[in-house]
Scaffold this active site. Structure first.
Site, PDB file in Angstrom:
ATOM      1  N   SER A  48     -11.234  20.010 131.775  1.00  0.00           N
ATOM      2  CA  SER A  48     -10.296  18.933 132.098  1.00  0.00           C
ATOM      3  C   SER A  48      -9.205  19.393 133.056  1.00  0.00           C
ATOM      4  O   SER A  48      -8.663  18.581 133.816  1.00  0.00           O
ATOM      5  CB  SER A  48      -9.651  18.389 130.818  1.00  0.00           C
ATOM      6  N   GLY A 101     -13.067  18.475 128.264  1.00  0.00           N
ATOM      7  CA  GLY A 101     -13.669  18.868 126.996  1.00  0.00           C
ATOM      8  C   GLY A 101     -14.741  19.927 127.110  1.00  0.00           C
ATOM      9  O   GLY A 101     -15.184  20.475 126.093  1.00  0.00           O
ATOM     10  N   ASN A 151     -11.651  25.576 125.925  1.00  0.00           N
ATOM     11  CA  ASN A 151     -12.131  24.667 124.889  1.00  0.00           C
ATOM     12  C   ASN A 151     -13.022  25.378 123.868  1.00  0.00           C
ATOM     13  O   ASN A 151     -13.183  24.878 122.752  1.00  0.00           O
ATOM     14  CB  ASN A 151     -12.870  23.486 125.517  1.00  0.00           C
ATOM     15  N   ASP A 169       1.856  18.911 128.091  1.00  0.00           N
ATOM     16  CA  ASP A 169       1.343  18.950 126.721  1.00  0.00           C
ATOM     17  C   ASP A 169       0.990  20.373 126.295  1.00  0.00           C
ATOM     18  O   ASP A 169       0.232  20.576 125.356  1.00  0.00           O
ATOM     19  CB  ASP A 169       0.121  18.039 126.584  1.00  0.00           C
ATOM     20  N   HIS A 179      -2.332  20.965 129.843  1.00  0.00           N
ATOM     21  CA  HIS A 179      -2.737  20.378 131.120  1.00  0.00           C
ATOM     22  C   HIS A 179      -1.572  20.390 132.113  1.00  0.00           C
ATOM     23  O   HIS A 179      -0.410  20.267 131.721  1.00  0.00           O
ATOM     24  CB  HIS A 179      -3.239  18.948 130.905  1.00  0.00           C
TER      25      HIS A 179
END
Length: 424
Positions: free
Chosen positions: A248, A277, A307, A398, A401
């Site tokens: 992502s 993801g 991930n 966050d 990202h």
């Protein structure tokens, strides 16, 4: 199962042949917690709905549970990131004697899972959680009534795990929307597994599409769109000199990083092959299904693996094996291209964050994959962090990202290397 676990199971004293978690015997005191991403409630009566916080991040989500007259537990969820039925607060279970030949068994009724997914989990101590994904297998059971499932307990075990005091022995987890019913949950000391599970030792190197309920509707269509994008460049006579591959964070070049991309990389007819993801095995599937074919880039930038950490807190050596597999695939398909192998970006607000520390262990192993000529390793983590190692919301809103400012830092950090590679 290795010899150590077999020997350990033989030496430990005999326990009851089964542990029934429906009634809490022989370990009493188990409670059922019903949770979603933002709240939790205890199922102490016949039914409960998870309350919403004052300012919910997902205002239209709904998670509820009920207990039937036959003891079956039903989990209903809609538009949720995570919904759980979680067994907790009982006397911790010693499952070590169950590892050699034991199973966890239950009856499952998938009432609806057309727009949802599911997983089974077992907590194995502080910062330790093991899971078995069950998205497609679960959807195949929809409408078929109660089905008896039996998993080898080793499906939830990893080398080095201590199962002597398991305080969250089982969690039924749903995502998206659905309705699941579970009953007759128990651990058997000797049982026959009838349901397959992934081998954690080879998961990172076994190619497969992303199996998450929130991704299945767009993941394969995006793959086809990317194949079409490359084809359009080729048919128009445009040479693709630069390719980014990843998850992502790489996909974000099309959103938060769009303007920075236009300024720095559009002149190379660059292609961003990032899928939200994705773990190493998902990128590997895409590579083996043509995403890097039909062009001859001078440079490939790859960052993958965060991930693997976030989804299953995978052993760093296994994640690096997956990165190596992807690197080998790139080198085989595009031998003329130089590869810029990036360290995983920092995640988690503070330096001592569990996932940050885990990614740092992966990054420490990555330089061994680079030869300094065709494959070059680059770590830009310090450019993305504050002097004290914390993260800024201006750069990583966050803690994972990038913001537009973060993409600008990323682009400028790559510029010296890529300019030397891409300038005629």
């Amino acid at each position: 199962m290795n010899r150590f676990v077999l020997a350990l199971a033989a030496l430990l004293p005999l326990t009851a042949q089964s542990m029934d978690l429906d009634t809490g015997k022989p370990a009493k005191g188990w409670q059922i917690a019903v949770t979603d991403f933002e709240g939790e409630a205890k199922l102490t009566g016949d039914s409960v709905t998870v309350p919403k916080p004052a300012n919910p991040r997902v205002p239209n989500s709904h998670v509820a549970a009920r207990r039937g007259s036959d003891g079956a537990l039903t989990l209903q969820f809609s538009n949720t990131w995570i919904a759980q039925l979680r067994w907790q607060d009982g006397t911790p279970l010693d499952l070590n004697p169950y590892l050699a030949h034991g199973t966890v068994e239950f009856d499952l009724n998938v009432v609806d899972l057309a727009h949802g997914g599911m997983k089974f989990k077992l907590g194995c101590g502080k910062d330790c959680e093991r899971k078995v994904p069950f998205l497609f297998a679960g959807r195949e059971l929809a409408g078929k009534g109660r089905q008896h499932l039996s998993f080898a307990l080793t499906c939830f075990w990893r080398e080095g795990d201590d199962f002597s005091a398991v305080n969250v022995p089982f969690t039924l987890e749903g995502t998206g929307s659905g309705e699941l019913q579970i009953s007759h949950l128990r651990f058997n000391k000797t049982g026959k597994a009838t349901t397959a599970c992934p081998d954690y030792r080879t998961q990172s190197v076994t190619p497969e599409p992303l199996q998450e309920s929130w991704a299945v509707e767009w993941w394969l269509p995006r793959h086809e769109q990317k194949l079409a994008e490359v084809k359009a460049h080729r048919e128009a006579g445009r040479r693709v000199d630069l390719v980014f591959m990843g998850d992502s964070i790489t996909q974000g070049w099309e959103n938060e990083g769009k303007q920075v991309w236009a300024e720095h990389f559009a002149k190379y007819n660059a292609v961003a092959l990032g899928f939200g993801g994705d773990r190493t095995e998902n990128l590997l599937w895409r590579l083996q299904h043509g995403e890097l074919d039909g062009m001859a880039p001078k440079a490939v930038v790859m960052m993958i693996g965060t991930n693997n950490t976030g989804e299953r807190l995978e052993d760093p050596a296994l994640t690096v094996a997956g990165i190596r597999k992807n690197l080998d695939e790139i080198r085989q398909r595009q031998p003329q291209a130089k590869v810029l192998l990036l360290a995983l970006f920092p995640r988690g607000e503070k330096p001592d964050d569990l996932l940050r520390r885990h990614n740092a262990r992966i990054n420490a192993l990555l330089p061994a994959l680079a030869d300094g000529r065709q494959v070059v390793f680059l770590d830009i983590g310090k450019a993305l962090t504050n002097p004290d190692g914390t993260l800024s919301k201006d750069i990583l809103p966050d803690w994972l990202h990038l913001s537009p400012a973060g993409y600008d830092i990323w682009a400028r950090s790559l510029e010296p290397t890529l300019t030397s590679w891409l300038t005629p």
